[in-house]
Design an enzyme around this catalytic site. Structure first.
Site, PDB file in Angstrom:
ATOM      1  N   GLY A 239       0.824  -1.209   0.000  1.00 37.10           N
ATOM      2  CA  GLY A 239       0.000   0.000   0.000  1.00 37.10           C
ATOM      3  C   GLY A 239       0.856   1.256   0.000  1.00 37.10           C
ATOM      4  O   GLY A 239       2.006   1.249  -0.472  1.00 37.10           O
TER       5      GLY A 239
ATOM      6  N   VAL B 219       2.519   3.072   2.318  1.00 37.06           N
ATOM      7  CA  VAL B 219       3.836   3.099   2.983  1.00 37.06           C
ATOM      8  C   VAL B 219       4.781   2.062   2.358  1.00 37.06           C
ATOM      9  O   VAL B 219       5.942   2.360   2.054  1.00 37.06           O
ATOM     10  CB  VAL B 219       3.694   2.841   4.501  1.00 37.06           C
ATOM     11  CG1 VAL B 219       5.057   2.804   5.172  1.00 37.06           C
ATOM     12  CG2 VAL B 219       2.820   3.910   5.144  1.00 37.06           C
TER      13      VAL B 219
ATOM     14  N   ARG C 189      -5.211   4.539   9.896  1.00 36.52           N
ATOM     15  CA  ARG C 189      -6.339   5.233  10.536  1.00 36.52           C
ATOM     16  C   ARG C 189      -6.964   6.247   9.590  1.00 36.52           C
ATOM     17  O   ARG C 189      -6.356   6.672   8.605  1.00 36.52           O
ATOM     18  CB  ARG C 189      -5.905   5.903  11.845  1.00 36.52           C
ATOM     19  CG  ARG C 189      -4.856   6.981  11.726  1.00 36.52           C
ATOM     20  CD  ARG C 189      -4.642   7.668  13.065  1.00 36.52           C
ATOM     21  NE  ARG C 189      -3.342   8.316  13.152  1.00 36.52           N
ATOM     22  CZ  ARG C 189      -3.007   9.162  14.111  1.00 36.52           C
ATOM     23  NH1 ARG C 189      -3.873   9.478  15.061  1.00 36.52           N
ATOM     24  NH2 ARG C 189      -1.800   9.706  14.139  1.00 36.52           N
TER      25      ARG C 189
ATOM     26  N   ARG D 103      -4.192   5.738  16.581  1.00 37.15           N
ATOM     27  CA  ARG D 103      -3.524   4.531  16.062  1.00 37.15           C
ATOM     28  C   ARG D 103      -3.959   3.308  16.857  1.00 37.15           C
ATOM     29  O   ARG D 103      -4.065   2.208  16.326  1.00 37.15           O
ATOM     30  CB  ARG D 103      -2.004   4.690  16.178  1.00 37.15           C
ATOM     31  CG  ARG D 103      -1.412   5.822  15.339  1.00 37.15           C
ATOM     32  CD  ARG D 103       0.072   5.942  15.644  1.00 37.15           C
ATOM     33  NE  ARG D 103       0.743   7.012  14.919  1.00 37.15           N
ATOM     34  CZ  ARG D 103       0.818   8.276  15.346  1.00 37.15           C
ATOM     35  NH1 ARG D 103       0.209   8.631  16.470  1.00 37.15           N
ATOM     36  NH2 ARG D 103       1.483   9.179  14.646  1.00 37.15           N
TER      37      ARG D 103
ATOM     38  N   ASP E  47       9.136  10.155  13.705  1.00 37.62           N
ATOM     39  CA  ASP E  47       8.772  11.213  14.654  1.00 37.62           C
ATOM     40  C   ASP E  47       9.917  12.220  14.796  1.00 37.62           C
ATOM     41  O   ASP E  47       9.688  13.430  14.904  1.00 37.62           O
ATOM     42  CB  ASP E  47       8.413  10.601  16.015  1.00 37.62           C
ATOM     43  CG  ASP E  47       7.238   9.634  15.911  1.00 37.62           C
ATOM     44  OD1 ASP E  47       6.412   9.820  14.995  1.00 37.62           O
ATOM     45  OD2 ASP E  47       7.158   8.692  16.716  1.00 37.62           O
TER      46      ASP E  47
ATOM     47  N   ARG F 298       9.928  14.498  11.820  1.00 35.87           N
ATOM     48  CA  ARG F 298       8.878  15.525  11.955  1.00 35.87           C
ATOM     49  C   ARG F 298       9.292  16.586  12.974  1.00 35.87           C
ATOM     50  O   ARG F 298       9.046  17.775  12.772  1.00 35.87           O
ATOM     51  CB  ARG F 298       7.558  14.873  12.382  1.00 35.87           C
ATOM     52  CG  ARG F 298       6.931  14.085  11.259  1.00 35.87           C
ATOM     53  CD  ARG F 298       5.571  13.551  11.626  1.00 35.87           C
ATOM     54  NE  ARG F 298       4.995  12.830  10.498  1.00 35.87           N
ATOM     55  CZ  ARG F 298       4.279  11.723  10.593  1.00 35.87           C
ATOM     56  NH1 ARG F 298       4.023  11.189  11.777  1.00 35.87           N
ATOM     57  NH2 ARG F 298       3.791  11.145   9.515  1.00 35.87           N
TER      58      ARG F 298
ATOM     59  N   HIS G 165       5.000   5.494  19.947  1.00 37.74           N
ATOM     60  CA  HIS G 165       4.622   6.158  18.688  1.00 37.74           C
ATOM     61  C   HIS G 165       3.114   6.410  18.713  1.00 37.74           C
ATOM     62  O   HIS G 165       2.341   5.812  17.983  1.00 37.74           O
ATOM     63  CB  HIS G 165       5.031   5.269  17.499  1.00 37.74           C
ATOM     64  CG  HIS G 165       4.644   5.822  16.164  1.00 37.74           C
ATOM     65  ND1 HIS G 165       5.133   7.027  15.686  1.00 37.74           N
ATOM     66  CD2 HIS G 165       3.813   5.347  15.192  1.00 37.74           C
ATOM     67  CE1 HIS G 165       4.617   7.261  14.493  1.00 37.74           C
ATOM     68  NE2 HIS G 165       3.811   6.262  14.169  1.00 37.74           N
TER      69      HIS G 165
END
Ligand SMILES: NC(=O)c1ccc[n+]([C@@H]2O[C@H](COP(=O)([O-])OP(=O)(O)OC[C@H]3O[C@@H](n4cnc5c(N)ncnc54)[C@H](O)[C@@H]3O)[C@@H](O)[C@H]2O)c1
Ligand SMILES: O=C(O)C[C@H](O)C(=O)O
Length: 311
Positions: A9, A11, A82, A88, A148, A151, A175
């Site tokens: 998919g 990712v 999600r 999550r 993370d 980001r 996470h």
């Protein structure tokens, strides 16, 4: 070096794309349960070979695990993402069964592989993979901290109005929207503490934005993000396959480290050809220690829901 990615998919396919484009592995197998889907994604990626100039062989498989045989690394991205408004953690009911059966299937054909777990809720899925397979802890790695942290550096660079690559920083803990811990005290702009340039209020906003970074993108996209997640997995796989010994925050089984036991949680790790080669002990202050303990409690609560899957 061969990498299998289960789940072709958003990712999984992005990860295959980055791995091939950057020549991280010689072979990538994408596997998905949807008929023809992985084959289609692999063919599309392979048709970039002459224009972007790579030599990695990417192939697809509809649920035929024999094609994944002898993989050095297997990445598990299979499961559902999600939707806006969800956490999550709400994905556990469907994803736990998928992740467990996928982990068991890949090991039948690649008994020596290192497994990178991506499916959410990631820390709990990493714990499930470790417990269900009985693999040693160095060979089960949860990917979340790399994403993370990227980001965190993005939001820091925006606040500083300086390039992301001049910013260093790390996110540890779970996470999850409320469990991750951006280490603002330790973040730096080319070696100088970011607190020399940003106010406490600005740093708190950076931390808060980082924690809901995934939820923000889910709200904008209607499903969860894939470019940075796929690239973060590729970054981790690169450190394994090319034995780079990078320090990356990963979800790893803890046995006393950071005062935690019997849990997979994000802490800094040295990542090389043996997977998790070392859990690095960094000095946390009292409030960071308290946040990590709270984060662990929340992840442990979630793990309790695995009882029926692990029975
Ligand atoms: N850890 C992280 O940092 C991180 C980042 C992004 C996404 N995620 C998680 O990764 C997962 C995948 O996200 P996505 O956006 O790629 O979702 P997606 O829906 O685009 O892809 C998931 C794929 O898994 C496949 N699949 C489902 N069951 C399968 C099975 N039993 N065997 C093989 N394939 C199967 C589906 O057919 C689908 O193609 C989600 O759980 C998401 O929450 C984690
Ligand atoms: O936000 C999500 O649900 C997907 C992933 O964990 C992310 O952080 O992008």
């Amino acid at each position: 070096m061969k990498v299998t990615i289960v789940g072709a998919g958003n990712v999984g396919a992005t990860c295959a794309d980055v791995i091939s484009y950057r020549g991280i592995a010689s072979e990538v197998v994408l596997l998905d349960i949807k008929e023809g889907f992985a084959e289609g994604k692999a063919m599309d990626i392979m048709q970039c070979a002459t224009t972007t100039g790579f030599n990695t062989k990417v192939s697809g498989s509809t649920n035929d695990y024999s094609k994944t045989a002898n993989s050095d690394v297997v990445v598990i991205t299979s499961g559902i993402p999600r939707k806006p408004g969800m956490t999550r953690e709400e994905l556990i009911g469907i994803n736990a069964g998928i992740v467990k059966s996928v982990a068991e299937n890949v090991l039948k054909h690649s008994p020596n592989t290192i497994i990178v777990v991506v499916s959410n809720p990631m820390d709990t899925m990493t714990y499930l993979t470790l417990k269900a397979t009985g693999l040693p802890k160095n060979r089960v790695i949860g990917m979340g901290g790399a994403l993370d942290s990227s980001r965190f550096k993005y939001y820091l660079s925006k606040a500083l109005d300086k390039p992301s690559n001049d910013v260093q920083g790390m996110v540890i803990g779970g996470h999850g929207d409320t469990t991750m811990i951006p280490l603002t005290r330790l973040a730096s702009y080319n070696g100088s503490p970011v607190s020399d340039f940003l106010s406490q209020e600005q740093l708190e906003k950076v931390a808060a934005d980082t924690m809901v970074g995934g939820a923000t993108l889910t709200g904008l996209l209607g499903t969860s993000a894939w470019y940075a997640p796929g690239a973060s997995v590729a970054y981790l796989v690169d450190s394994i396959l090319n034995d780079q010994k990078k320090m990356i925050a990963c979800s790893v089984f803890l046995e006393g480290e950071y005062g935690q036991d019997d849990i997979c949680l994000g802490v800094p790790c040295i990542i090389g050809k043996n997977g998790i080669e070392e859990i690095v002990s960094i000095k946390l202050n009292d409030s960071e220690k308290a946040l990590l303990a709270k984060s662990a409690d929340a992840v442990r609560n979630m793990n309790a829901d695995l009882k029926s899957v692990l029975a």
